[in-house]
Every structure is written in structure tokens, then in C-alpha cells.
Scaffold this motif. Structure first.
Motif, PDB file in Angstrom:
ATOM      1  N   UNK A  54      25.240  -4.243 -19.856  1.00  0.00           N
ATOM      2  CA  UNK A  54      23.954  -4.094 -20.567  1.00  0.00           C
ATOM      3  C   UNK A  54      22.956  -4.731 -19.770  1.00  0.00           C
ATOM      4  N   UNK A  55      22.768  -4.016 -18.270  1.00  0.00           N
ATOM      5  CA  UNK A  55      21.562  -4.211 -17.583  1.00  0.00           C
ATOM      6  C   UNK A  55      20.351  -3.958 -18.127  1.00  0.00           C
ATOM      7  N   UNK A  56      19.301  -4.806 -18.343  1.00  0.00           N
ATOM      8  CA  UNK A  56      18.058  -4.377 -18.926  1.00  0.00           C
ATOM      9  C   UNK A  56      17.836  -4.875 -20.409  1.00  0.00           C
ATOM     10  N   UNK A  57      18.995  -5.214 -20.988  1.00  0.00           N
ATOM     11  CA  UNK A  57      18.925  -5.829 -22.263  1.00  0.00           C
ATOM     12  C   UNK A  57      18.759  -7.380 -22.229  1.00  0.00           C
ATOM     13  N   UNK A  58      17.867  -7.710 -23.154  1.00  0.00           N
ATOM     14  CA  UNK A  58      17.760  -9.275 -23.262  1.00  0.00           C
ATOM     15  C   UNK A  58      19.023  -9.985 -23.651  1.00  0.00           C
ATOM     16  N   UNK A  59      19.090 -11.193 -23.594  1.00  0.00           N
ATOM     17  CA  UNK A  59      20.045 -12.007 -23.996  1.00  0.00           C
ATOM     18  C   UNK A  59      20.158 -11.633 -25.523  1.00  0.00           C
ATOM     19  N   UNK A  60      19.337 -11.722 -26.236  1.00  0.00           N
ATOM     20  CA  UNK A  60      19.391 -11.462 -27.513  1.00  0.00           C
ATOM     21  C   UNK A  60      19.893 -10.156 -28.124  1.00  0.00           C
ATOM     22  N   UNK A  61      19.107  -9.145 -27.459  1.00  0.00           N
ATOM     23  CA  UNK A  61      19.651  -7.775 -27.435  1.00  0.00           C
ATOM     24  C   UNK A  61      21.248  -7.462 -27.090  1.00  0.00           C
ATOM     25  N   UNK A  62      21.722  -8.267 -26.083  1.00  0.00           N
ATOM     26  CA  UNK A  62      22.897  -8.101 -25.642  1.00  0.00           C
ATOM     27  C   UNK A  62      24.088  -8.846 -26.766  1.00  0.00           C
ATOM     28  N   UNK A  63      23.618 -10.169 -27.335  1.00  0.00           N
ATOM     29  CA  UNK A  63      24.396 -10.684 -28.291  1.00  0.00           C
ATOM     30  C   UNK A  63      24.368  -9.905 -29.546  1.00  0.00           C
ATOM     31  N   UNK A  64      23.198  -9.420 -30.020  1.00  0.00           N
ATOM     32  CA  UNK A  64      23.240  -8.691 -30.998  1.00  0.00           C
ATOM     33  C   UNK A  64      24.007  -7.261 -31.177  1.00  0.00           C
ATOM     34  N   UNK A  65      24.156  -6.803 -29.954  1.00  0.00           N
ATOM     35  CA  UNK A  65      24.897  -5.545 -29.703  1.00  0.00           C
ATOM     36  C   UNK A  65      26.430  -6.045 -29.986  1.00  0.00           C
ATOM     37  N   UNK A  66      26.886  -6.938 -29.652  1.00  0.00           N
ATOM     38  CA  UNK A  66      28.289  -7.509 -29.678  1.00  0.00           C
ATOM     39  C   UNK A  66      28.562  -7.805 -30.889  1.00  0.00           C
ATOM     40  N   UNK A  67      27.570  -8.531 -31.719  1.00  0.00           N
ATOM     41  CA  UNK A  67      27.728  -8.814 -33.077  1.00  0.00           C
ATOM     42  C   UNK A  67      27.747  -7.515 -34.003  1.00  0.00           C
ATOM     43  N   UNK A  68      26.894  -6.688 -33.944  1.00  0.00           N
ATOM     44  CA  UNK A  68      26.718  -5.444 -34.496  1.00  0.00           C
ATOM     45  C   UNK A  68      28.235  -4.388 -34.444  1.00  0.00           C
ATOM     46  N   UNK A  69      28.642  -4.641 -33.354  1.00  0.00           N
ATOM     47  CA  UNK A  69      29.884  -3.933 -33.047  1.00  0.00           C
ATOM     48  C   UNK A  69      31.273  -4.536 -33.444  1.00  0.00           C
ATOM     49  N   UNK A  70      31.134  -5.883 -33.774  1.00  0.00           N
ATOM     50  CA  UNK A  70      32.516  -6.457 -34.281  1.00  0.00           C
ATOM     51  C   UNK A  70      33.074  -7.129 -33.193  1.00  0.00           C
ATOM     52  N   UNK A  71      32.493  -7.221 -31.881  1.00  0.00           N
ATOM     53  CA  UNK A  71      33.078  -8.087 -30.641  1.00  0.00           C
ATOM     54  C   UNK A  71      32.883  -9.628 -30.931  1.00  0.00           C
ATOM     55  N   UNK A  72      34.121 -10.326 -30.799  1.00  0.00           N
ATOM     56  CA  UNK A  72      34.127 -11.637 -30.756  1.00  0.00           C
ATOM     57  C   UNK A  72      33.604 -12.667 -29.767  1.00  0.00           C
ATOM     58  N   UNK A  73      33.400 -12.145 -28.594  1.00  0.00           N
ATOM     59  CA  UNK A  73      32.996 -12.939 -27.270  1.00  0.00           C
ATOM     60  C   UNK A  73      32.275 -11.999 -26.430  1.00  0.00           C
ATOM     61  N   UNK A  74      31.696 -12.485 -25.453  1.00  0.00           N
ATOM     62  CA  UNK A  74      31.045 -11.796 -24.240  1.00  0.00           C
ATOM     63  C   UNK A  74      31.112 -12.792 -22.968  1.00  0.00           C
ATOM     64  N   UNK A  75      31.557 -12.147 -22.063  1.00  0.00           N
ATOM     65  CA  UNK A  75      31.500 -12.661 -20.824  1.00  0.00           C
ATOM     66  C   UNK A  75      29.940 -12.728 -20.238  1.00  0.00           C
ATOM     67  N   UNK A  76      29.273 -13.547 -20.185  1.00  0.00           N
ATOM     68  CA  UNK A  76      27.907 -13.387 -19.643  1.00  0.00           C
ATOM     69  C   UNK A  76      27.459 -13.506 -18.327  1.00  0.00           C
ATOM     70  N   UNK A  77      26.903 -12.326 -17.789  1.00  0.00           N
ATOM     71  CA  UNK A  77      26.209 -12.190 -16.527  1.00  0.00           C
ATOM     72  C   UNK A  77      25.305 -13.258 -16.120  1.00  0.00           C
ATOM     73  N   UNK A  78      25.367 -14.168 -15.201  1.00  0.00           N
ATOM     74  CA  UNK A  78      24.425 -15.226 -14.720  1.00  0.00           C
ATOM     75  C   UNK A  78      24.051 -15.028 -13.348  1.00  0.00           C
ATOM     76  N   UNK A  79      23.449 -13.951 -12.608  1.00  0.00           N
ATOM     77  CA  UNK A  79      23.026 -13.729 -11.553  1.00  0.00           C
ATOM     78  C   UNK A  79      21.796 -14.489 -11.331  1.00  0.00           C
TER      79      UNK A  79
END
Length: 304
Positions: free
Chosen positions: A10-35
Motif C-alpha cells: 500500500x505504497x502511497x496510502x497514509x497510515x490511517x488509510x492502510x489501517x482502515x483498509x485492513x479493518x474494512x477487509x477483516x484483517x486482524x493484523x498488519x506488518x507495518x513498513x518503516x523505511x
């Protein structure tokens, strides 16, 4: 087991957009990129959904609360550099940022970082093991002090001419793992296990799960498709992308039923994250989202 995805897709998504995407799709967790900020040197690098350079107490509270409200956990903070780069300045910069990511994982209460060991691609395996002995004990001590587990992915980082001849990650096979774990005897140094990389190396991706069950801290779901006709033309000494391609789970050669069954056998009950690197799903934002929906639908057949 908790099902998530690697946020780098999800390059280009904000943190909030990324977490929202996970939540809306029913994912339980995310491995968060921190470059770190700056130009990416390769695909899927350079993505930053949590900026560890500017992480203060207010941001820590905000991130924790946002994830809690959306019912999405952070499985790990992810940064995959070459900490054994032959360029000493690059090496130092990679190690410095990795330590910041480790510290951020501690401060956020996550306790996990996913990364690479790295490698000097011009040196032999034996020379790189000696280099590991020089570079990595200090990083592991830093993580131990903060009670943060380091999970090393087994990707060889050998795809094209830029990584030729040896690749940019040493920790790629059980034979090498045994040596590294003997050097770095720590409960905080283990594996981020990805079966796809064993497929194109013509290796068993199930047996190591049983041998290294106590060292598996984090798990990836990514598939690889081998093209036998191309392999017959170029051979295993060619650039790997000439005879294989990363795919969504279920579209390649990994037997996911057997893989998840083995994870159940060893009692693995941690985080499992889908890693999308399938070029067929990168043409648009909608296709990227499709890749996460399709991958989740497929993997959920096996992960309960």
C-alpha cells in the motif's frame, strides 16, 4: 493464528488509510513498513507507514488508539535493508535505522521487528558468516535490552544483476541458519518464515518448520510460480526472475494446505501476513485492493 498483510504493497496510502483498509477487509493484523525517508533502491522498499524518526509520545498514543479502535494489531515493524553492505557508510546507515525501528517497536509495545541479515554479495558464504559475527551481536544485544524479537526473512535477495552474484541476504537456508543461530544464541533472534523462496531454490519448505519451530517468530504467505520451460532454457544459474515469478497465494506452486497443516503441527499460533508482490495486481489502486481481498479469501480456507 492471526491473519494480516505486509503494508508495503500500500505504497502511497497514509497510515490511517492502510489501517482502515485492513479493518474494512477483516484483517486482524498488519506488518507495518518503516523505511527511512528518501528514494527507494528497489521495489517494495522505501514505504513508510510509521516514521520512526519522528515518533514521540503523542504519536505513540495516537497509533495505539487508532489500531485499537479499528481492531487491527501491528504484528511487527518491517525494515528490510542490507546491514552487511560492503559500502561501510551504507551499512552504518542501515544499522542505525534498524536500531530506530527496534526501539520504536519497544516503545509501541509491539516487541517484533522483521528484517534481513544482509550480505556482502561479492564475498563467499564463509566470509559473510564471519561478517555476521562482526556486525550482528551488537544489533541483537540492542534488541534484547528492549525485549524486541528480530525475525529474519529467508529471501535471498537475488533477483537480477544488481544483486548478482551472491544476493544481499545471507540467512536463506537451514544449513546457514544453524550456523547463525550457533553464533547468536538468543531468544530474540529468529525467523520470519516465507515458503516461496524455498520453491525457486528447489528446496523443501515443510521440513524446516519442524526443525526450527522454536525459532519461527513470524510467518509470510507469498507464492512463487516456476516456469519449467523457461528454466530449461536458462538454467538455475540465470537471474531467478528469468524462470519464476512471485504470485498471490494459490496462484503459484506452494501447497498451502500442507504448509498451514505443518504450522498447526508445530503449534504455531502467532502472526501470519500475506505479502503481495504479484505484478499482475499492481496496475491500479483497485487492483492492489483486489489482491488483498483475493489473498485473504484464499488463505482463510486453511487458517482458522
Amino acid at each position: 493464528m492471526k491473519l494480516g498483510f505486509v503494508s508495503a504493497i500500500l505504497d502511497g496510502w497514509t497510515f490511517e488509510e492502510m489501517i482502515d483498509t485492513a479493518s474494512e477487509m477483516g484483517y486482524e493484523c498488519v506488518e507495518v513498513a518503516c523505511w527511512p525517508q528518501g528514494k527507494a533502491e528497489r521495489r517494495y522498499a522505501g514505504v513508510c507507514h510509521i516514521d520512526v524518526d519522528t515518533l514521540d509520545e503523542a504519536k505513540i498514543t495516537y497509533i495505539r488508539n487508532y489500531c485499537k479502535d479499528k481492531k487491527v494489531e501491528i504484528s511487527s515493524l518491517a525494515y528490510y535493508p542490507n546491514t552487511m553492505d560492503p559500502d561501510i557508510e551504507k551499512r552504518a546507515a542501515c544499522i542505525a535505522h534498524l536500531k530506530k525501528v527496534i526501539d520504536a517497536s519497544h516503545r509501541l509495545g509491539i516487541g517484533m521487528v522483521t528484517t534481513f541479515v544482509g550480505r556482502d554479495q561479492s564475498k563467499t558464504v564463509e566470509e559473510n558468516i564471519a561478517l555476521f559475527r562482526e556486525v550482528w551481536p551488537d544489533i541483537i544485544r540492542f534488541a534484547e535490552e528492549r525485549k524486541v524479537k528480530i525475525a529474519i526473512e529467508n529471501c535471498p535477495m537475488l533477483f537480477g544483476p544488481d544483486q548478482w552474484p551472491g544476493g544481499q541476504n545471507l540467512a536463506t537456508t537451514p544449513a546457514i541458519w544453524r550456523q547463525l543461530f550457533a553464533i547468536a544464541e538468543s531468544d530474540y533472534f529468529g525467523l520470519n518464515y516465507d515458503p516461496s523462496h524455498f520453491v525457486w531454490q528447489m528446496m523443501d519448505y515443510l521440513a524446516p518448520l519442524y526443525e526450527f519451530k522454536d525459532k519461527i517468530f513470524h510467518v509470510h504467505y507469498k507464492d512463487i510460480k516456476l516456469y519449467p520451460d523457461k528454466l530449461r532454457e536458462v538454467g538455475i544459474m540465470a537471474y531467478p526472475l528469468e524462470y519464476m515469478a512471485p504470485k498471490l497465494p494459490g496462484l503459484g506452486d506452494v501447497d498451502w494446505a500442507k504448509y498451514v497443516s505443518a504450522l498447526n503441527d508445530i503449534g504455531y499460533n502467532g502472526y501470519t501476513c500475506i505479502e503481495v508482490e504479484d505484478r499482475a495486481f499492481e496496475s491500479s489502486r483497485d487492483r492492489v485492493l483486489d489482491s488483498l481481498r483475493l489473498s485473504k479469501r484464499y488463505i482463510e480456507q486453511f487458517v482458522i
